[in-house]
Design a protein around this motif. Structure first.
Motif, PDB file in Angstrom:
ATOM      1  N   VAL A   1       1.734  50.087 -17.001  1.00 32.33           N
ATOM      2  CA  VAL A   1       0.412  49.454 -17.071  1.00 32.33           C
ATOM      3  C   VAL A   1      -0.103  49.171 -15.653  1.00 32.33           C
ATOM      4  O   VAL A   1      -1.276  49.400 -15.344  1.00 32.33           O
ATOM      5  N   LEU A   2       0.802  48.703 -14.784  1.00 32.93           N
ATOM      6  CA  LEU A   2       0.372  48.455 -13.400  1.00 32.93           C
ATOM      7  C   LEU A   2      -0.084  49.758 -12.737  1.00 32.93           C
ATOM      8  O   LEU A   2      -1.122  49.787 -12.063  1.00 32.93           O
ATOM      9  N   LEU A   3       0.692  50.820 -12.936  1.00 30.13           N
ATOM     10  CA  LEU A   3       0.296  52.110 -12.356  1.00 30.13           C
ATOM     11  C   LEU A   3      -1.046  52.566 -12.910  1.00 30.13           C
ATOM     12  O   LEU A   3      -1.887  53.093 -12.174  1.00 30.13           O
ATOM     13  N   TYR A   4      -1.243  52.343 -14.205  1.00 28.61           N
ATOM     14  CA  TYR A   4      -2.527  52.712 -14.806  1.00 28.61           C
ATOM     15  C   TYR A   4      -3.675  51.954 -14.118  1.00 28.61           C
ATOM     16  O   TYR A   4      -4.690  52.552 -13.744  1.00 28.61           O
ATOM     17  N   TYR A   5      -3.475  50.655 -13.929  1.00 30.31           N
ATOM     18  CA  TYR A   5      -4.521  49.861 -13.272  1.00 30.31           C
ATOM     19  C   TYR A   5      -4.732  50.304 -11.818  1.00 30.31           C
ATOM     20  O   TYR A   5      -5.853  50.394 -11.325  1.00 30.31           O
ATOM     21  N   LEU A   6      -3.631  50.601 -11.135  1.00 30.15           N
ATOM     22  CA  LEU A   6      -3.702  50.984  -9.721  1.00 30.15           C
ATOM     23  C   LEU A   6      -4.293  52.382  -9.541  1.00 30.15           C
ATOM     24  O   LEU A   6      -5.186  52.588  -8.718  1.00 30.15           O
ATOM     25  N   VAL A   7      -3.787  53.336 -10.301  1.00 28.99           N
ATOM     26  CA  VAL A   7      -4.107  54.742 -10.066  1.00 28.99           C
ATOM     27  C   VAL A   7      -5.346  55.165 -10.853  1.00 28.99           C
ATOM     28  O   VAL A   7      -6.285  55.721 -10.289  1.00 28.99           O
ATOM     29  N   ASP A   8      -5.336  54.900 -12.148  1.00 28.11           N
ATOM     30  CA  ASP A   8      -6.423  55.396 -12.987  1.00 28.11           C
ATOM     31  C   ASP A   8      -7.694  54.565 -12.819  1.00 28.11           C
ATOM     32  O   ASP A   8      -8.799  55.098 -12.826  1.00 28.11           O
ATOM     33  N   GLU A   9      -7.522  53.253 -12.719  1.00 32.50           N
ATOM     34  CA  GLU A   9      -8.706  52.382 -12.634  1.00 32.50           C
ATOM     35  C   GLU A   9      -9.005  51.888 -11.219  1.00 32.50           C
ATOM     36  O   GLU A   9     -10.023  51.249 -10.996  1.00 32.50           O
ATOM     37  N   ARG A  10      -8.121  52.157 -10.283  1.00 34.05           N
ATOM     38  CA  ARG A  10      -8.311  51.734  -8.884  1.00 34.05           C
ATOM     39  C   ARG A  10      -8.682  50.255  -8.779  1.00 34.05           C
ATOM     40  O   ARG A  10      -9.636  49.881  -8.090  1.00 34.05           O
ATOM     41  N   ARG A  11      -7.928  49.418  -9.477  1.00 38.29           N
ATOM     42  CA  ARG A  11      -8.180  47.973  -9.436  1.00 38.29           C
ATOM     43  C   ARG A  11      -7.787  47.395  -8.080  1.00 38.29           C
ATOM     44  O   ARG A  11      -6.849  47.872  -7.436  1.00 38.29           O
ATOM     45  N   THR A  12      -8.489  46.357  -7.675  1.00 36.58           N
ATOM     46  CA  THR A  12      -8.192  45.729  -6.390  1.00 36.58           C
ATOM     47  C   THR A  12      -7.051  44.733  -6.549  1.00 36.58           C
ATOM     48  O   THR A  12      -6.690  44.330  -7.657  1.00 36.58           O
ATOM     49  N   ARG A  13      -6.516  44.320  -5.418  1.00 37.82           N
ATOM     50  CA  ARG A  13      -5.441  43.336  -5.382  1.00 37.82           C
ATOM     51  C   ARG A  13      -5.858  42.050  -6.121  1.00 37.82           C
ATOM     52  O   ARG A  13      -5.092  41.496  -6.902  1.00 37.82           O
TER      53      ARG A  13
END
Lengths: 286, 331
Positions: A222-234
């Motif tokens: 889920v973290l990777l999805y947020y980081l990679v797919d959605e480019r969420r900020t810190r």
């Protein structure tokens, strides 16, 4: 499965990875069929570990090409878990595939007689590359493309061996997180023993992906999805409940393994360097 | 991967042409008796196909085959997808597959089409050595209209602006449709794929008066979240139905199929009526020649019920556009 009291944050995290398995399967079956036929092949060779990734890959290939055109190869080492081989055989039975058995113990042991003191990581990498070497030999013998089994989680984390399990001609699962591969496995009706067991590369006795990585797939996916797919900020990730330590660890792993996901770097000299200015589709003329 | 013939599922399931017997693929060309009605009906065929990447000769042959099938099936207009002569992810192949307006490829298509009207997709090279992702309308053996794609996506998996030059206009044009008997001429406009993601494009065409909005497309499938089906397919479902309804025109969407470098194009070609309803089930993921019957009487009926085009305030649009532009000039 989830109770009505589940907090909304958890629900949205679960939803992030929920896939339409029917749509995904039809895309992957079409992908394998097209990418194999397009380059003049009819068959694929796949290394079966007994794990869920190779089982799903074999099942997709079987749907795409038929059981006669999928060559599964089971390549145990003497310390491999007997359950792994049994699981791989169960997958073959279910899919109507006839496995090729290659025990890699003799060549691995012969090699490490020269280096008796090596650590298990080095031994594990050697085994992964030995298996790759066998798959490519059978690729030539069987006129079959090597189909890869790497998923998006392990590719992003670099949890794989360069020129070992990362070496293949086509990869149907490379854009699916481990959690999504499990969903696909269930949709395909693969044996429970394969889908439900703890994931392991089985390169040494008792190896466990999640122990070695230090976190659960369910969490990191889920973290990777947020980081990679959605480019969420810190800031957004913190608000979603992720600790800075964990975010740092994952970002670092992805960054450190970037080289594994790229072709070797070429010294720039001419006006038209391969892959820099010389850009042609892989399907050039196919 | 060969296209299904006109007598396969595309025809059988198509309620819109159910009123007319469809000849099998090998039937001789029949006289168009019974079609000289006052409804202004035309038959539009969509060639949902998978071009071979970078192989113009093979693709040209496939075009000629489908033109032949469309002629035998008595289509009035045959629409091919975006870049149907070349495939999509061309990269450095662009200069190698480009054709010229006066080149032999389009000439062969025009000759084969005869009195069948055709919209075909290609890379067009100009005298200034610019390469345009283009859709060409051919009728009566000649090129009658060229649309050069205006909005070249260069984000995500797209990289069109690296290789291609952008068009600079959206112009409506008359469809000649020599095979159809019509009480008046149909008018059409073309948007190519990404053009449709900019509502000003169909709005500009609608302002010039169009009965059919034609959208050749090479849309890669992506987005696999459960409940959303294929994300891109859903976006086009919304767009095609919304634009057809808001601009009260037929919308002909012809998307390609097949895979290039592992990317799947999802097909789903369809014709949407001026009330926003689908004329038939959209195409699946495979190659198919799909047939639809469009008529002016339906357009008239819907425009009476929803006089949106009549009420469009062009004067207000111009005034506000001028005001926004002059304010921007002062910044």
């Amino acid at each position: 499965m989830t109770s009505s009291t589940t907090v909304s944050q958890t629900v949205s995290a679960a939803d992030a990875l929920r896939i339409d398995t029917e749509v995904v399967l039809s895309l992957l079956v079409g992908f394998v069929r097209e990418e194999v036929h397009k380059v003049g092949f009819q068959r694929v060779v796949v290394g079966l570990s007994g794990g869920v990734d190779s089982a799903v890959t074999a099942a997709v290939a079987q749907r795409a090409l038929g059981p006669d055109d999928v060559v599964p190869v089971i390549m145990p080492y003497r310390s491999s878990s007997p359950a792994s081989e049994a699981d791989a055989r169960a997958v073959c039975d279910q899919l109507g595939l006839r496995p090729v058995m290659v025990d890699i113990s003799p060549q691995i042991d012969a090699y490490f007689e020269r280096f008796p003191e090596v650590d298990r990581t080095r031994r594990g990498n050697k085994m992964a590359r030995e298996r790759m070497s066998i798959l490519y030999d059978l690729s030539f013998a069987e006129r079959a493309l090597v189909i890869g089994t790497s998923n998006k989680t392990e590719l992003l984390l670099g949890y794989s061996t360069v020129h070992g399990d990362m070496a293949h001609a086509l990869n149907p699962l490379g854009d699916l997180y481990k959690t999504q591969v499990w969903a696909l496995a269930r949709a395909l009706g693969l044996p429970d023993r394969v889908v439900d067991k703890p994931p392991s590369a089985d390169l040494w006795e008792g190896q466990s992906d999640e122990e070695e990585l230090g976190f659960q797939y369910a969490l990191v996916d889920v973290l990777l999805y947020y980081l990679v797919d959605e480019r969420r900020t810190r800031v957004e990730l913190r608000a979603l409940g992720y600790a800075d330590d964990f975010i740092d660890l994952i970002v670092q792993r992805v960054r450190d393994s970037q080289y594994k996901r790229r072709p070797p770097v070429i010294a720039k000299l001419s006006a038209r360097t391969i892959d820099r200015e010389f850009r042609y589709p892989r399907d050039w003329g196919r | 991967m060969s296209p299904t013939g006109p007598a396969t599922q595309g025809l059988a399931s198509d309620a819109a042409v159910a009123s007319r017997e469809t000849p099998p693929a090998d039937a001789p060309v029949a006289p168009r008796e019974g079609l000289e009605d006052t409804t202004g009906a035309v038959v539009v065929a969509l060639a949902q196909m998978a071009p071979r990447l970078g192989d113009v000769a093979t693709n040209l042959d496939r075009h000629l085959t489908m033109i032949d099938e469309a002629r035998r099936g008595e289509a009035d207009l045959l629409v091919f997808p975006e870049l149907s002569l070349t495939g999509y992810f061309l990269k450095d192949l662009v200069p190698e597959v480009a054709v010229r307006l006066d080149g032999p490829e389009l000439e062969r298509i025009a000759r084969a089409a005869g009195d069948l009207d055709v919209v075909v997709g290609c890379v067009l090279e100009s005298d200034e050595t610019r390469f345009h992702n283009s859709a060409i309308y051919i009728s009566g053996g000649a090129i009658r209209h060229v649309h050069r794609k205006v909005y070249l996506p260069t984000y995500g998996l797209f990289d069109e602006q690296r290789y291609l030059a952008a068009g600079d206009r959206f112009r409506a044009f008359e469809l000649l449709l020599p095979r159809a008997s019509q009480p008046r001429r149909w008018r059409a406009g073309i948007v190519v794929c990404e053009d449709m993601w900019h509502p000003s494009a169909p709005a500009l065409l609608a302002r010039q008066g169009i009965d059919i909005l034609i959208c050749p497309s090479a849309s890669p499938g992506r987005g696999i979240i459960q409940g959303a089906a294929l994300g891109t397919a859903l976006s086009y479902e919304w767009m095609t139905r919304t634009f057809a309804q808001l601009f009260t025109c037929y919308l002909v969407y012809c998307n390609r199929t097949g895979y290039e470098d592992g990317v799947a194009f999802w097909g789903g070609s369809r014709v949407v009526g001026p009330d926003g309803s689908l004329l038939s089930e959209p195409g699946g993921a495979g190659e198919a020649l799909m047939w639809h019957r469009l008529d002016l009487a339906t357009l008239r009926r819907v425009r009476i019920a929803y006089p949106l085009l009549r009420d469009e305030n062009d004067e207000l649009n111009d005034r506000e556009s001028d005001r926004i532009r002059s304010r921007r000039a002062q910044d």
